[in-house]
Motif scaffolding. Structure first.
Motif, PDB file in Angstrom:
ATOM      1  N   ARG A 146      -3.573   0.797  12.342  1.00 40.26           N
ATOM      2  CA  ARG A 146      -3.295   2.234  12.407  1.00 40.26           C
ATOM      3  C   ARG A 146      -4.456   2.973  13.074  1.00 40.26           C
ATOM      4  NH1 ARG A 146      -0.958   4.404   6.744  1.00 40.26           N
ATOM      5  NH2 ARG A 146       0.835   5.245   7.833  1.00 40.26           N
ATOM      6  N   GLU A 154       1.309  10.736  13.624  1.00 39.97           N
ATOM      7  CA  GLU A 154       0.915  10.034  12.392  1.00 39.97           C
ATOM      8  C   GLU A 154      -0.590  10.165  12.224  1.00 39.97           C
ATOM      9  OE1 GLU A 154       0.434   8.627   9.052  1.00 39.97           O
ATOM     10  OE2 GLU A 154       2.507   8.642   9.707  1.00 39.97           O
ATOM     11  N   PRO A 188      -0.933   2.484   3.920  1.00 40.86           N
ATOM     12  CA  PRO A 188       0.034   3.195   3.078  1.00 40.86           C
ATOM     13  C   PRO A 188      -0.306   2.994   1.598  1.00 40.86           C
ATOM     14  CG  PRO A 188       1.161   1.921   4.770  1.00 40.86           C
ATOM     15  CD  PRO A 188      -0.285   1.535   4.816  1.00 40.86           C
ATOM     16  N   THR A 194      -6.698   9.041   1.165  1.00 42.61           N
ATOM     17  CA  THR A 194      -6.074   9.111   2.479  1.00 42.61           C
ATOM     18  C   THR A 194      -7.134   9.435   3.527  1.00 42.61           C
ATOM     19  OG1 THR A 194      -4.043   9.916   1.461  1.00 42.61           O
ATOM     20  CG2 THR A 194      -4.273  10.247   3.818  1.00 42.61           C
TER      21      THR A 194
END
Length: 111
Positions: free
Chosen positions: A65, A73, A79, A84
């Motif tokens: 990612r 995103e 996830p 976060t």
């Protein structure tokens, strides 16, 4: 990369880790970490290095990612991560212009 540049990068990432750890200790928890601006938005290696070793605090970066940074995103953490990690684009030029216009309006209203 020249030695001096590599050292500067390592010190930069170390300082980010130090500040993240310090804020975590003071706040008692961290909901999110946000990278923004030039380096934060465009350098996946710095994002990964700056948060390396903070896994015990629930702070991790998903390598895929982090590298891909698909449009729309903002999360680069895995996830379901405890903390976060986000990359949020900025528009510094717009912000500077907005603040300048606000000051000009305020100063003309006071005249």
């Amino acid at each position: 990369m020249p030695r001096a540049a590599l050292l500067a990068r390592q010190v930069y990432c170390h300082r980010i880790r130090k500040y993240v750890g310090a804020y975590y200790a003071v706040l008692g928890r961290v909901d999110a970490i946000v990278f923004t601006g030039g380096v934060g938005e465009h350098d996946a290696e710095v994002r990964a290095a700056a948060l390396a070793g903070l896994d015990r605090l629930g702070i991790t970066v998903d390598p895929a990612r982090n590298e891909s940074r698909s449009a729309g995103e903002p999360a680069v953490s895995p996830p379901g991560a405890e903390v976060t990690v986000l990359v949020i684009p900025t528009d510094e030029e717009w912000e500077i212009a907005h603040q300048a216009m606000t000051l000009l309006r305020e100063s003309s209203a006071c005249s």
